[in-house]
Design an enzyme around this catalytic site. Structure first.
Site, PDB file in Angstrom:
ATOM      1  N   LYS A 116       0.801  -1.225   0.000  1.00  0.00           N
ATOM      2  CA  LYS A 116       0.000   0.000   0.000  1.00  0.00           C
ATOM      3  C   LYS A 116       0.831   1.270   0.000  1.00  0.00           C
ATOM      4  O   LYS A 116       0.511   2.242  -0.672  1.00  0.00           O
ATOM      5  CB  LYS A 116      -0.940  -0.006   1.209  1.00  0.00           C
ATOM      6  CG  LYS A 116      -2.118  -0.972   1.071  1.00  0.00           C
ATOM      7  CD  LYS A 116      -3.044  -0.872   2.265  1.00  0.00           C
ATOM      8  CE  LYS A 116      -4.370  -1.571   2.026  1.00  0.00           C
ATOM      9  NZ  LYS A 116      -4.289  -2.988   1.769  1.00  0.00           N
ATOM     10  N   GLY A 164      -8.458  -6.908   3.162  1.00  0.00           N
ATOM     11  CA  GLY A 164      -9.597  -7.572   3.792  1.00  0.00           C
ATOM     12  C   GLY A 164      -9.925  -7.062   5.178  1.00  0.00           C
ATOM     13  O   GLY A 164     -10.547  -7.761   5.971  1.00  0.00           O
ATOM     14  N   HIS A 235     -15.561  -4.524   7.118  1.00  0.00           N
ATOM     15  CA  HIS A 235     -14.704  -4.269   5.952  1.00  0.00           C
ATOM     16  C   HIS A 235     -14.870  -5.306   4.838  1.00  0.00           C
ATOM     17  O   HIS A 235     -14.054  -5.372   3.924  1.00  0.00           O
ATOM     18  CB  HIS A 235     -13.226  -4.161   6.358  1.00  0.00           C
ATOM     19  CG  HIS A 235     -12.986  -3.138   7.420  1.00  0.00           C
ATOM     20  ND1 HIS A 235     -13.151  -1.778   7.203  1.00  0.00           N
ATOM     21  CD2 HIS A 235     -12.616  -3.267   8.718  1.00  0.00           C
ATOM     22  CE1 HIS A 235     -12.887  -1.137   8.314  1.00  0.00           C
ATOM     23  NE2 HIS A 235     -12.575  -1.997   9.255  1.00  0.00           N
ATOM     24  N   GLU A 275      -9.332   1.349  -6.496  1.00  0.00           N
ATOM     25  CA  GLU A 275     -10.257   1.634  -5.398  1.00  0.00           C
ATOM     26  C   GLU A 275      -9.975   3.024  -4.828  1.00  0.00           C
ATOM     27  O   GLU A 275      -8.818   3.378  -4.576  1.00  0.00           O
ATOM     28  CB  GLU A 275     -10.126   0.571  -4.308  1.00  0.00           C
ATOM     29  CG  GLU A 275     -10.457  -0.829  -4.804  1.00  0.00           C
ATOM     30  CD  GLU A 275     -10.728  -1.811  -3.683  1.00  0.00           C
ATOM     31  OE1 GLU A 275     -10.458  -1.479  -2.514  1.00  0.00           O
ATOM     32  OE2 GLU A 275     -11.225  -2.921  -3.982  1.00  0.00           O
ATOM     33  N   ARG A 297      -6.559  -7.786 -10.563  1.00  0.00           N
ATOM     34  CA  ARG A 297      -7.266  -9.009 -10.968  1.00  0.00           C
ATOM     35  C   ARG A 297      -8.720  -8.659 -11.260  1.00  0.00           C
ATOM     36  O   ARG A 297      -9.137  -7.524 -11.086  1.00  0.00           O
ATOM     37  CB  ARG A 297      -7.209 -10.040  -9.835  1.00  0.00           C
ATOM     38  CG  ARG A 297      -7.747  -9.478  -8.515  1.00  0.00           C
ATOM     39  CD  ARG A 297      -7.898 -10.513  -7.434  1.00  0.00           C
ATOM     40  NE  ARG A 297      -8.114  -9.934  -6.132  1.00  0.00           N
ATOM     41  CZ  ARG A 297      -9.254  -9.430  -5.686  1.00  0.00           C
ATOM     42  NH1 ARG A 297     -10.314  -9.386  -6.487  1.00  0.00           N
ATOM     43  NH2 ARG A 297      -9.368  -8.944  -4.466  1.00  0.00           N
TER      44      ARG A 297
END
Length: 436
Positions: A116, A164, A235, A275, A297
């Site tokens: 990230k 996740g 989440h 996102e 993906r």
């Protein structure tokens, strides 16, 4: 076009890939664990290879077994689906080294977007807006506290290698920071083997909006508009929709342009999702949307994009992997109506959504809508894999009509003796706050 395709996945996504491959005349090969030997995807593939015991780490996650199955069956390509090995750059490289076509993102793109902090720095350099925060090398508790104080509370501590919802803590005040940091780093180390964190400004009225992007080997990238995945529990996405509610033309132009810019920054090929997190406290605005991460993906929720664009994204993947240019140019893509998808899980809301495993003695799913399911009546939900029974996808002229159709579809679900979240989904789709 690729002549034969091994699907390195299971359940509903394997069936979904088989459906498109068959239409295109591509021979399909399934791989399966011992627990999955009687699953529909195994029967529907042209050929199937057993690759080991039920636990994924002994079957679906063993790269050598999948490559051996591809070699034994003469597969020309491997499609990883989502989850499992789909964002594993080393596996993508191994597939290519074996002389096979990888139906996925280039390994370099997977690596670039895998962490990230590195991804955000890359996006900043490319001119893509990122959430205000700290992504520095200095991971000392003192420096992290100082940065959090400077950003202003509430802040979010996030594992650099996270996903996740794991390795993530909201901190409301300075005095809570060190305890939250310690707990976050512990979870990150155990889940990802990497305890490094970044700090972000916590958005108080967040919307999770993502853009479907597609690149080809000729260097072209297009977007297929946005999805809204804001309805989540712990989440994890519950209901996804496309397009995003309240999205005006200027904001759509800004977010989709940022997504294309992000994909081009990593020379992206294939299906990917950028996102974003939006501060919706004053509605959606171009200056209040920031890059969060990229999924390199196909996404679980890709059917809602297919519904509003009339495109088959797996067909696009296979064509691009075969070296063909993108099937359509940006100006040829349009939004038609509204789509919603609900994830029907074998879980019991009454017991805090604990998984509910066992035989599917009775299973009846809606017939008037699109249903992507990996199981059938007489089958079983085992404890070894994700307990999703099906994805229920509706498409209607308006958002209100889509919500009504989704609630009705969830109300038609019959499953016994396994418990599901169907009633929870129906109530959610009917909830006045959601509909508004």
């Amino acid at each position: 076009m690729i002549e034969s395709l091994l699907i390195a996945n299971r359940g509903e996504i394997a069936r979904r890939i088989i459906r498109t491959a068959r239409r295109l005349g591509v021979r399909t090969i399934a791989v399966h664990s011992d627990a999955d030997k009687d699953m529909p995807f195994v029967r529907e593939a042209d050929e199937a290879v057993a690759i080991g015991p039920a636990p994924a780490r002994e079957s679906y996650l063993v790269q050598e077994k999948i490559l051996a199955a591809a070699k034994a069956t003469g597969a020309a390509a491997i499609h990883p689906g989502y989850g499992f090995l789909s964002e594993n750059a080393a596996f993508a490289e191994a597939v290519q080294t074996a002389g096979l076509v990888w139906v996925g993102a280039p390994p370099a793109s997977i690596r670039a977007m895998g962490l990230k902090d590195a991804a955000k720095k890359l996006m900043q350099a490319a001119g893509v807006p990122v959430t205000p925060g700290y992504m520095g090398e200095d991971q000392s508790p003192e420096r992290l506290q100082k940065e959090a104080d400077a950003i202003g509370y509430p802040v979010l501590i996030k594992a650099v290698a996270g996903g996740g919802g794991k390795g993530m803590r909201k901190v409301d005040a300075a005095q809570q920071f060190q305890d939250s940091l310690e707990s976050c780093k512990r979870e990150a180390a155990s889940s990802f083997g990497d305890d490094r964190v970044l700090i972000e400004k916590y958005i108080l009225s967040p919307r999770h909006i993502e853009v479907q992007v597609f690149g080809d080997t000729q260097g072209d990238v297009v977007h297929l508009f946005e999805r809204d995945c804001s309805l989540q529990r712990r989440h994890q996405k519950v209901i996804e929709e496309a397009p995003a509610p309240g999205m005006d033309a200027a904001t759509r132009e800004a977010i989709c342009a940022a997504a294309v810019k992000a994909a081009k920054a990593v020379d992206y090929v294939g299906a990917g999702t950028i996102e974003f997190i939006a501060d919706a406290s004053e509605g959606l605005r171009p200056d209040r949307i920031w890059f969060m991460e990229m999924n390199t993906r196909l996404q679980v929720e890709h059917p809602v994009t297919e519904a509003i664009t009339g495109q088959d994204l797996v067909e696009w993947q296979l064509r691009v992997a075969s070296g063909e240019p993108l099937p359509l140019r940006q100006q040829d893509l349009r939004i038609d109506g509204w789509a919603m998808e609900a994830r029907l899980y074998a879980e019991n809301p009454v017991t805090g959504f604990l998984p509910s495993t066992g035989p599917l003695t009775h299973l009846r799913l809606p017939s008037a809508i699109r249903v992507d399911s990996g199981v059938e009546q007489g089958g079983e939900v085992t404890p070894f894999y994700d307990p999703m029974i099906a994805k229920l996808i509706v498409h209607a002229p308006t958002r209100q009509a889509a919500a009504k159709s989704l609630a009705a579809a969830c109300g038609e679900v019959q499953v016994w003796p396994v418990r599901t979240n169907a009633a929870f989904l129906a109530r959610t789709a009917n909830d006045p706050a959601f509909v508004a």
